[in-house]
Design a protein around this motif. Structure first.
Motif, mmCIF file in Angstrom:
data_model
loop_
_atom_site.group_PDB
_atom_site.id
_atom_site.type_symbol
_atom_site.label_atom_id
_atom_site.label_comp_id
_atom_site.label_asym_id
_atom_site.label_seq_id
_atom_site.Cartn_x
_atom_site.Cartn_y
_atom_site.Cartn_z
ATOM 1 N N ALA A 318 0.833 -1.206 0.000
ATOM 2 C CA ALA A 318 0.000 0.000 0.000
ATOM 3 C C ALA A 318 0.864 1.251 0.000
ATOM 4 O O ALA A 318 0.609 2.201 -0.748
ATOM 5 C CB ALA A 318 -0.939 0.002 1.199
ATOM 6 N N LEU A 321 2.470 1.800 -3.328
ATOM 7 C CA LEU A 321 1.473 2.317 -4.282
ATOM 8 C C LEU A 321 1.276 3.827 -4.114
ATOM 9 O O LEU A 321 1.314 4.592 -5.080
ATOM 10 C CB LEU A 321 0.154 1.574 -4.051
ATOM 11 N N PHE B 36 -12.016 6.634 -2.057
ATOM 12 C CA PHE B 36 -12.299 5.233 -1.775
ATOM 13 C C PHE B 36 -11.866 4.807 -0.385
ATOM 14 O O PHE B 36 -12.204 3.725 0.067
ATOM 15 C CB PHE B 36 -11.652 4.336 -2.831
ATOM 16 N N LEU B 81 -1.367 14.369 3.729
ATOM 17 C CA LEU B 81 -0.231 13.569 3.267
ATOM 18 C C LEU B 81 -0.437 13.017 1.864
ATOM 19 O O LEU B 81 0.465 13.033 1.038
ATOM 20 C CB LEU B 81 0.019 12.399 4.235
ATOM 21 N N ALA B 82 -1.641 12.490 1.594
ATOM 22 C CA ALA B 82 -1.817 11.740 0.352
ATOM 23 C C ALA B 82 -2.503 12.526 -0.753
ATOM 24 O O ALA B 82 -2.160 12.373 -1.915
ATOM 25 C CB ALA B 82 -2.585 10.457 0.643
ATOM 26 N N ILE B 96 -6.340 6.288 -7.614
ATOM 27 C CA ILE B 96 -5.463 5.169 -7.259
ATOM 28 C C ILE B 96 -4.824 5.431 -5.897
ATOM 29 O O ILE B 96 -4.682 4.520 -5.081
ATOM 30 C CB ILE B 96 -4.368 4.970 -8.330
ATOM 31 N N THR B 97 -4.451 6.691 -5.626
ATOM 32 C CA THR B 97 -3.887 7.018 -4.315
ATOM 33 C C THR B 97 -4.904 6.717 -3.222
ATOM 34 O O THR B 97 -4.558 6.159 -2.179
ATOM 35 C CB THR B 97 -3.487 8.498 -4.260
ATOM 36 N N ILE B 99 -7.187 4.507 -3.308
ATOM 37 C CA ILE B 99 -7.234 3.056 -3.141
ATOM 38 C C ILE B 99 -6.044 2.577 -2.322
ATOM 39 O O ILE B 99 -6.173 1.709 -1.458
ATOM 40 C CB ILE B 99 -7.280 2.383 -4.523
ATOM 41 N N GLY B 100 -4.873 3.200 -2.580
ATOM 42 C CA GLY B 100 -3.695 2.871 -1.787
ATOM 43 C C GLY B 100 -3.927 3.160 -0.310
ATOM 44 O O GLY B 100 -3.592 2.349 0.556
ATOM 45 N N VAL B 101 -4.530 4.308 -0.015
ATOM 46 C CA VAL B 101 -4.829 4.667 1.378
ATOM 47 C C VAL B 101 -5.793 3.640 1.977
ATOM 48 O O VAL B 101 -5.638 3.212 3.119
ATOM 49 C CB VAL B 101 -5.430 6.090 1.456
ATOM 50 N N TYR B 103 -6.147 0.437 1.117
ATOM 51 C CA TYR B 103 -5.370 -0.782 1.423
ATOM 52 C C TYR B 103 -4.565 -0.581 2.691
ATOM 53 O O TYR B 103 -4.483 -1.458 3.542
ATOM 54 C CB TYR B 103 -4.388 -1.104 0.295
ATOM 55 N N PHE B 104 -3.964 0.617 2.800
ATOM 56 C CA PHE B 104 -3.106 0.902 3.948
ATOM 57 C C PHE B 104 -3.909 0.800 5.246
ATOM 58 O O PHE B 104 -3.501 0.125 6.184
ATOM 59 C CB PHE B 104 -2.492 2.302 3.808
ATOM 60 N N ASN B 107 -4.901 -2.834 6.047
ATOM 61 C CA ASN B 107 -3.810 -3.694 6.487
ATOM 62 C C ASN B 107 -3.218 -3.243 7.809
ATOM 63 O O ASN B 107 -2.776 -4.071 8.601
ATOM 64 C CB ASN B 107 -2.749 -3.786 5.400
ATOM 65 N N ALA B 108 -3.236 -1.913 8.039
ATOM 66 C CA ALA B 108 -2.793 -1.432 9.346
ATOM 67 C C ALA B 108 -3.739 -1.953 10.427
ATOM 68 O O ALA B 108 -3.297 -2.406 11.487
ATOM 69 C CB ALA B 108 -2.747 0.090 9.355
ATOM 70 N N LEU B 111 -2.986 -5.539 11.164
ATOM 71 C CA LEU B 111 -1.802 -5.754 11.992
ATOM 72 C C LEU B 111 -2.056 -5.346 13.434
ATOM 73 O O LEU B 111 -1.648 -6.013 14.371
ATOM 74 C CB LEU B 111 -0.625 -4.944 11.444
ATOM 75 N N ILE B 226 -18.794 0.933 -0.529
ATOM 76 C CA ILE B 226 -19.161 0.864 -1.948
ATOM 77 C C ILE B 226 -20.648 1.165 -2.117
ATOM 78 O O ILE B 226 -21.057 1.909 -3.003
ATOM 79 C CB ILE B 226 -18.837 -0.532 -2.522
#
Lengths: 362, 294
Positions: A318, A321, B36, B81-82, B96-97, B99-101, B103-104, B107-108, B111, B226
């Motif tokens: 991520a 990306l 997103f 930041l993004a 896309i950024t 979407i990256g956020v 995912y981040f 996943n954060a 964890l 969504i």
């Protein structure tokens, strides 16, 4: 003068793309025969080809046609389910695996193209984000249908039922699509060679389309729809043509992808997969087919290459990306590169005629 | 009576969609981007409230306030930041950024809080119901709380955007950023404010969502996100009343499809209705039809 230079440049890029694919094939074949290829890498070869085809076909919609599609995995799904059904049905009559794979991919492509036309006729009337959301909705609908579809085959022919399994197969029959269980007992006949051939065919189709009268019409529509319409270009026809070709290629890729595994569920082709393919396209550059292939291969390998980060790997993915998007859109870097290649036509299908070209020229 | 109870639970679910859709629609209206990561802010809000109320046994209201504060800050940080460096970038790059956020955040959360489902303690005790018509109609209190919060938020937000100075600045920015800047409006601060409000609302939506459906995992926010996004488009993206109408309609359609047609295909039916609506009204139910100038 300028045009002949650009077209020579495009041709060079096209040959370079073919060359890249063939070189990749040669390297992998050599590595494989000398035993230098890990088993994880071997398992990823067909997905790399399938995702590359997906990325190139989506690039036709996003980069050349200039419409954002968030449901490309839906076409992949149609191709996978119909293609595997055809390959299984053919299994009793034809023993040659390549022939079955070929028939499977062709059937997948045809069905995906039919769905592409059915979706395209109403959808392409919409614009921008509304088109995007409808393709998203369409992907979810396809997923919902395949999650509840039962298709069985026995000596009496095909039996199809929706929602619950009422196929009532003979004892000799097989249930090919089992609702939420998805495709069961897929013949794993997809090979790396067939994947590379499909990728090359895809490139031939896309490059010929782009460099033809049709392709120029499609790009004219992308750059300014009203201007294109006013010089007599049939907007709906050309949009639909590009959209359908894109869908058909995605269907073939889906068929290839599914036949690399023994089982496949419809949830594999969800919104996240559509987004993943869109990420390949955007990272590789809109309208840049070589970029799409490189991005698709790199991002398919990346999660595996990040295995050393173990639990952190998706987090790292991520962050990579986000950082790549920030770096590639950094104004300082951008002006540096634009000074290097001034002849390039700015590809910005999102804001056609919004004065963006003017801004770049300053 | 069953019809009425389905209708009420549909409106309740729709209220949650509407609150989430507000975040989408406001950010879209002002920054012209599809955020997103919004669905995942919902999830973060729900987790914060979960830990506050279940682990540290704070009263529900403190949990909600804490969730709102954390998500507001998170929204501002994400924006700074993004998204801020990409103000001039093409829409797809920002998408896309986002979407990256997304995912981040997922996943954060995976964890930090593991993938084990957490059982969310509803902010109103479970089982507390109101019975009407001699016990023929029974409504849970959380349903009413959800609908009431949606109404309050809608009124507050409409007043804010139409009356207050900052709200007017937001509308000016969404109309024309360049002109707004020339009028002395701080465009960057206004966009940050929009993200802050949207993320705060997402926290409330997360708490309400998990009170109604109490399983909490790192992907909890994805599907409602969504659906709320489709609700925003349904009502006409960029329009605040549109988010309310779209959200509630989507919720009602979903519950009716589940109750009267089939649970398995309810999502597909929702999306099919969306497609039909967009074909008839291409800019959504309450969206502005923008005429193209040549």
């Amino acid at each position: 003068m300028k045009r002949s230079m650009t077209s020579r440049r495009t041709n060079l890029m096209n040959y370079a793309t073919y060359l890249l694919v063939i070189a990749f094939f040669a390297v992998i074949t050599v590595m494989n025969s000398s035993g230098n290829l890990s088993s994880i890498m071997k398992g990823m070869l067909v997905p790399i080809c399938a995702y590359s085809v997906m990325a190139v076909s989506l690039n036709l919609t996003v980069g050349i046609l200039g419409e954002l599609s968030l449901g490309h995995a839906g076409f992949m799904s149609v191709g996978a389910f119909t293609g595997v059904t055809a390959a299984v049905a053919l299994g009793n009559h034809v023993s040659s695996a390549p022939v079955r794979l070929l028939v499977g991919m062709v059937v997948g492509a045809i069905f995906a193209a039919i769905v592409g036309v059915l979706i395209g006729i109403p959808v392409l009337r919409l614009k921008g984000d509304y088109l995007a959301i409808v393709t998203l909705a369409f992907g979810e609908i396809i997923k919902g249908i395949f999650n509840n579809l039962y298709v069985g085959l026995d000596s009496r022919g095909f039996h199809i039922s929706l929602l619950s399994d009422t196929t009532n197969l003979d004892p000799d029959g097989t249930l090919i699509i089992g609702g939420p269980m998805g495709l069961k007992s897929i013949p794993t006949i997809a090979t790396f060679t067939s994947g590379i051939i499909l990728l090359l065919i895809t490139l031939v189709v896309v490059f010929h389309l782009v460099n033809s009268r049709t392709g120029r019409a499609v790009m004219a529509i992308r750059d300014n729809r009203i201007a294109a319409e006013s010089i007599g270009i049939n907007v709906t026809k050309y949009k639909l043509m590009a959209f359908t070709v894109s869908a058909a290629l995605a269907g073939a890729a889906g068929s290839l992808f599914a036949m690399n595994y023994t089982t496949m569920v419809a949830n594999k082709f969800d919104f996240n997969t559509s987004i993943l393919i869109l990420v390949f396209v955007v990272l590789g550059g809109q309208g840049n087919m070589m970029g799409s292939i490189i991005a698709a291969s790199a991002l398919t390998i990346l999660p595996e290459a990040l295995r050393s980060f173990s639990t952190y790997r998706m987090l790292v993915y991520a962050i990579v990306l986000i950082l790549v998007m920030l770096a590639t859109n950094n104004p300082t870097l951008k002006s540096f590169f634009s000074r290097k290649k001034k002849t390039d036509v700015p590809l910005d299908p999102d804001e056609p005629g919004d004065g963006d070209e003017g801004k770049e020229a300053v | 009576m069953t019809f009425l109870s389905f209708l009420i639970s549909g409106i309740s679910l729709g209220s949650i969609y509407a609150i989430i859709a507000l975040g989408y629609t406001m950010v879209y209206g002002i920054a012209k981007m599809l955020n997103f990561a919004h669905g995942d802010v919902i999830m973060v809000g729900a987790y914060i409230c979960f830990f506050a109320t279940s682990r540290y046994e704070m009263p529900p209201i403190v949990g909600i306030l804490l969730a709102v504060v954390v998500c507001t800050i998170l929204g501002i940080v994400i924006e700074k930041l993004a998204y801020k460096p990409l103000r001039a970038a093409p829409i797809l790059a920002v998408l896309i950024t986002a979407i990256g956020v997304s995912y981040f955040l997922q996943n954060a959360a995976l964890l930090l809080w593991s993938s084990n489902p957490k059982v969310f303690k509803p902010i109103v005790p479970t089982g507390s119901r109101i019975t009407l018509f001699d016990g023929q109609l029974s409504i849970s209190v959380i349903t009413l709380v959800t609908i009431a919060s949606c109404i309050v938020i809608m009124i507050a937000l409409t007043t804010f955007t139409s009356k207050s100075k900052m709200g007017k600045a937001m509308r000016a920015c969404s109309e024309d950023k360049g002109a707004a800047q020339l009028m002395g409006i701080n465009v960057n601060a206004t966009i940050s404010l929009t993200f802050a409000i949207g993320s705060g609302l997402a926290a409330i939506a997360g708490v309400l969502l998990c009170s109604a459906y109490p399983t909490l995992v790192p992907t909890t926010g994805a599907m409602p996100g969504i659906k709320a996004f489709t609700a925003a488009v349904f009502g006409g993206i960029g329009s605040i009343p549109g988010a309310l109408v779209g959200g509630i309609l989507l919720g009602v359609i979903e519950i009716f499809a589940k109750a009267y047609i089939t649970t398995q295909l309810s999502d597909a039916i929702c999306f099919a209705v969306l497609i039909v609506v967009l074909l008839v009204k291409p800019a959504g139910l309450l969206g502005k039809q923008i005429r193209e100038k040549v």
